[in-house]
Design a protein around this motif. Structure first.
Motif, PDB file in Angstrom:
ATOM      1  N   THR A 262       0.892  -1.303  -0.281  1.00  0.00           N
ATOM      2  CA  THR A 262      -0.077   0.051  -0.018  1.00  0.00           C
ATOM      3  C   THR A 262       0.878   1.334  -0.064  1.00  0.00           C
ATOM      4  O   THR A 262       2.023   0.998  -0.076  1.00  0.00           O
ATOM      5  CB  THR A 262      -0.710   0.500   1.397  1.00  0.00           C
ATOM      6  OG1 THR A 262       0.174  -0.016   2.472  1.00  0.00           O
ATOM      7  CG2 THR A 262      -1.841  -1.076   1.124  1.00  0.00           C
ATOM      8  N   PRO A 263      -0.004   2.440  -0.733  1.00  0.00           N
ATOM      9  CA  PRO A 263       1.293   3.376  -0.235  1.00  0.00           C
ATOM     10  C   PRO A 263       1.632   3.712   1.525  1.00  0.00           C
ATOM     11  O   PRO A 263       1.440   3.747   2.181  1.00  0.00           O
ATOM     12  CB  PRO A 263      -0.013   4.465  -0.232  1.00  0.00           C
ATOM     13  CG  PRO A 263      -0.952   4.058  -1.299  1.00  0.00           C
ATOM     14  CD  PRO A 263      -1.162   2.272  -1.371  1.00  0.00           C
ATOM     15  N   GLY A 264       3.032   3.988   0.752  1.00  0.00           N
ATOM     16  CA  GLY A 264       3.508   4.269   2.506  1.00  0.00           C
ATOM     17  C   GLY A 264       2.763   5.685   3.169  1.00  0.00           C
ATOM     18  O   GLY A 264       2.893   6.246   2.922  1.00  0.00           O
ATOM     19  N   PRO A 265       4.055   5.195   4.932  1.00  0.00           N
ATOM     20  CA  PRO A 265       2.799   6.516   5.242  1.00  0.00           C
ATOM     21  C   PRO A 265       3.784   7.863   4.800  1.00  0.00           C
ATOM     22  O   PRO A 265       4.881   7.825   4.128  1.00  0.00           O
ATOM     23  CB  PRO A 265       3.528   6.743   6.702  1.00  0.00           C
ATOM     24  CG  PRO A 265       5.019   5.493   6.321  1.00  0.00           C
ATOM     25  CD  PRO A 265       4.119   4.900   5.002  1.00  0.00           C
ATOM     26  N   ALA A 266       3.711   9.312   4.520  1.00  0.00           N
ATOM     27  CA  ALA A 266       3.392  10.193   4.321  1.00  0.00           C
ATOM     28  C   ALA A 266       4.094  11.099   5.311  1.00  0.00           C
ATOM     29  O   ALA A 266       4.133  10.845   6.924  1.00  0.00           O
ATOM     30  CB  ALA A 266       2.306  11.630   4.354  1.00  0.00           C
ATOM     31  N   VAL A 267       5.697  11.749   5.378  1.00  0.00           N
ATOM     32  CA  VAL A 267       6.612  12.418   5.367  1.00  0.00           C
ATOM     33  C   VAL A 267       6.455  13.809   4.895  1.00  0.00           C
ATOM     34  O   VAL A 267       6.668  14.278   4.169  1.00  0.00           O
ATOM     35  CB  VAL A 267       8.080  11.662   5.807  1.00  0.00           C
ATOM     36  CG1 VAL A 267       9.165  12.796   6.524  1.00  0.00           C
ATOM     37  CG2 VAL A 267       7.496  10.702   6.064  1.00  0.00           C
ATOM     38  N   GLY A 268       6.453  15.261   6.336  1.00  0.00           N
ATOM     39  CA  GLY A 268       6.648  16.379   6.460  1.00  0.00           C
ATOM     40  C   GLY A 268       7.040  17.479   7.270  1.00  0.00           C
ATOM     41  O   GLY A 268       7.114  16.680   8.194  1.00  0.00           O
TER      42      GLY A 268
END
Length: 295
Positions: A262-268
């Protein structure tokens, strides 16, 4: 009063008169006197005192909320006036999850090239520590996961989504493959980040979703230690691609992509919600948006 409020915030953060005085760069008697003067000005007791710091009174807890808001507003005012006089300058404190340190350096280097009068301090911290530091005004902005923990009332800008790679020995049977699945790692001797790191919890969840529950034979809160451990032989680890590529350069290890289910976790970026932001912080947020669009 502003300086006394800053002393009070330091005491609430450190929960120790000596450490708070050291953080403020004053003597302990000076800090104690400043807190007492603040109590006299407000007409309430703020701190429970005995032989040592005993916590905040209910009035102290409420005052702490006001103190943080007032000190934060004063800082923004100073930044606005400095910007009008000198242009973009100052000091940005950036707290970063360990797996995003390469991104932090990249962003800071780009920012410094465009605005050389802004200094950076970059600290490695867990995602939970970053939120606490933002709340306590111990950092100006964080670089952390955006969708795995409650963030509260903050401003965020996504930079990327994490994808992962296996870091293993060059003679590992998986080393010659273009990609592997999480299930392929079941028999590997793993060294991983410590359980207090959100990246470890994300990796654990990926294994669970693959129906696995492998144990780590060695844990560390340092990604450098993990890659060095792999290089010693007999171990493998899992790291975000960008960090793995950076640490593997010049080392006798192999990198193999892990196919994302699945799409990986968002980082920002994570910054306190405030209007307006300081000119320096707003410029950093805008630059993060540009970097994300180019990624």
């Amino acid at each position: 009063m502003l300086n006394k409020l800053e002393m009070f915030i330091a005491l609430a953060n450190e929960r120790h008169f000596g450490r708070a005085a050291e953080a403020m760069g004053v003597t302990q008697p000076t800090l104690s006197a400043g807190i007492k003067q603040l109590e006299a000005e407000l007409g309430v007791k703020l701190v429970q005192r005995g032989s040592r710091f005993g916590g905040l009174t209910p009035e102290g807890a409420r005052t702490l909320d006001w103190a943080r808001q007032i000190v934060g507003d004063a800082k923004r005012l100073r930044e606005e006036m400095r910007f009008s006089r000198e242009g973009l300058s100052g000091h940005l404190r950036l707290a970063v999850i360990p797996t995003a340190l390469t991104w932090a350096s990249r962003l800071a280097a780009r920012f410094s090239a465009a605005h050389p009068r802004v200094r950076f301090t970059i600290l490695s911290r867990t995602s939970a520590e970053i939120l606490e530091m933002l709340e306590n005004f111990e950092t100006d902005v964080g670089l952390s996961y955006l969708d795995n923990e409650p963030l509260g009332r903050v401003t965020t800008r996504q930079l990327y989504r994490e994808t992962y790679t296996l870091v293993t020995a060059p003679d590992d049977p998986l080393a010659g493959r273009s990609a592997v699945d999480w299930a392929d790692l079941v028999d590997h001797r793993l060294c991983l980040l410590t359980p207090d790191m959100q990246n470890r919890r994300i990796i654990n969840r990926a294994f669970m979703e693959a129906g696995l529950s492998p144990e780590a034979g060695m844990e560390s809160n340092s990604t450098v230690v993990l890659v060095h451990h792999v290089e010693q032989g007999g171990w493998s680890t899992v790291l975000p691609v960008d960090m793995a590529q950076s640490l593997a350069t010049g080392r006798n290890v192999a990198l193999v992509a892990i196919a994302p289910g699945t799409p990986g976790p968002a980082v920002g970026l994570v910054a306190p919600y405030q209007e307006p932001q300081t000119p320096v912080l707003q410029t950093l947020i805008d630059m993060a948006t540009e970097v994300a669009q180019q990624n």
